[in-house]
Design an enzyme around this catalytic site. Sequence first.
Site: not given
Lengths: 281, 317
Positions: B13, B40, B61, B86, B112, B120, B170
């Site tokens: 990322r 992020s 989104e 998302f 991610h 998560d 990530r």
Amino acid sequence: MPNIQELKNLTIQVRRDILRMVHKVNSGHPGGSLGCAEFFVALYQDIMNRKDHFEMDGIGEDLFFLSNGHISPVYYSVLARSGYFPVDELNTFRLIDSRLQGHPTTHEGLEGVRIASGSLGQGMSVAIGAAEAKKLNGDSHLIYSLHGDGELQEGQNWEAIMYAAAKKVDNLISTIDLNGKQIDGSTDDVLPMGSIKQKFEAFGWIVIDIEEGNSIEAILQGMAEAKSKTGHGKPVCVLLKTEMGNGVDFMMHTHAWHGKAPNDEQLEIALIQNAETLGDY
Amino acid sequence: MKTYENTGNKDTRSGFGAGLTELGQTNENVVALCADLIGSLKMDAFKANHPERFYQVGIAEANMIGIAAGLTIGGKIPFTGTFANFSTGRVYDQIRQSVAYSGKNVKICASHAGITLGEDGATHQILEDIGLMKMLPGMTVINTCDYNQTKAATLAIAEHNGPVYLRFGRPKVANFTSENQKFEIGKAIKLTEGSDITIVATGHLVWEALEASKALHQEGISAEVINIHTIKPLDDKAILESVSKTGCVVTAEEHNYLGGLGESVSRVLVKNNPLPQEFVATNDTFGESGTPTQLMDKYGLNSKAIVKAAKKAIKRK
């Protein structure tokens, strides 16, 4: 610019186009199309400052986005009669290999259409994006969009409504076709939405009412007022009160013609009520 | 055999963030949108350098995808940023109608992705996104393997006219591809030459494939590792050339075996040269919480799993 009588004549011709298009293929959405005929005619023939040819980027002109894509018949008729593509092409509506798909799309390269719509609730976001691009480009032209009232039940609209006010998208005029009807019945029966006006105002929009949404004069006046409200830090919403099926007596005051085509006999009656003005395609 | 040096673990990322920062300086049409995940997605620098070209849309989104589609109509090149889940599943219909069907030049950049999101858990670990995106007509699907490649891909997709899904992750992983590489969309990269097995890997699994090839080499098995950063359009030719030599293949990806890279490779084999294939992928399951390393081990997504699959494929020849 055409005078009021010419706009009215064109509206009648557009109604004939709508009726003949959906009749020929026994499918399509005449009710909402007829209800918005005056609005489309006024928009394309008077209100919008647009180029006489089509460029996808639309830099240096006003742009329109149709969110409730199922009223494609009125959109196609007015686009064709505004010179974007040959009027004869209306004859191909919903047929195989046609650019006039059931719901509008850019996929076949139809001039005048800048985004696909049909799956509801997406058009306001797209209109906001186009409005933001205008700001970046230093282009002072406006973005217009049209949405069904039932369509506001889609949640994405409220993301867009919140964004447009928060980010001061004040070069956008979003019109809601307030006909109070959707496929399954009246909006109040299906999912009552309360006061749409208060909702938009609570989100921070300027709201203009056009009570007589099937009157060319009222539309011109209301949209001129809407235009005058742009550039003041807030997006502008026009609540356009229309009659679904307007201009054809048996299609009015009911939701039955949302997505149903007239049969031969019904077409004949409907066309008698709307005598040819500019010539059928 | 050719070996690659890890120049230090880095997250993919951040490669995206670096690419976007560079694009901000070099291409004034590039705009960026984010749905409340600027940190992020490593979009901070772009935002700081070009606030007028950056759109914070909040946790919305669907609206973000629509706004991106609209921005293209003024000639802009929008890059949207949020987590892979998302970026795809949540907004599938918005991407389908407003971006893909409308042929809009939107770059959907998704961090991610996959199980290595870690702690998560399954709500955020999408393992279906490659399938969702590759099924959309006209959509280019890219899954990069390290920091350098992600940066290069970010620069390259700005030059490509059409919708793109760029998938990255990530955790900090090995950074081993060259620093100023030229990224060619749709062109597979042969990392090692081999004669016994072809390993076609994408994303974080490319480094694992290289590690597997070393282990296989110790056992006298010669593996050809192909880095497939572009899943659509797939470099059919590179795959077929390799398998015509090795006679079998392992596909490796951080994704469900249903709908992923593996199935795309299967299609190429079945139509052209049916040969044994083994899948290193998740087995039609959701993920769970854990560290990336633990999860890759539990779900069979590491070099150990690739070695095992390679031996199985070779046996089936």
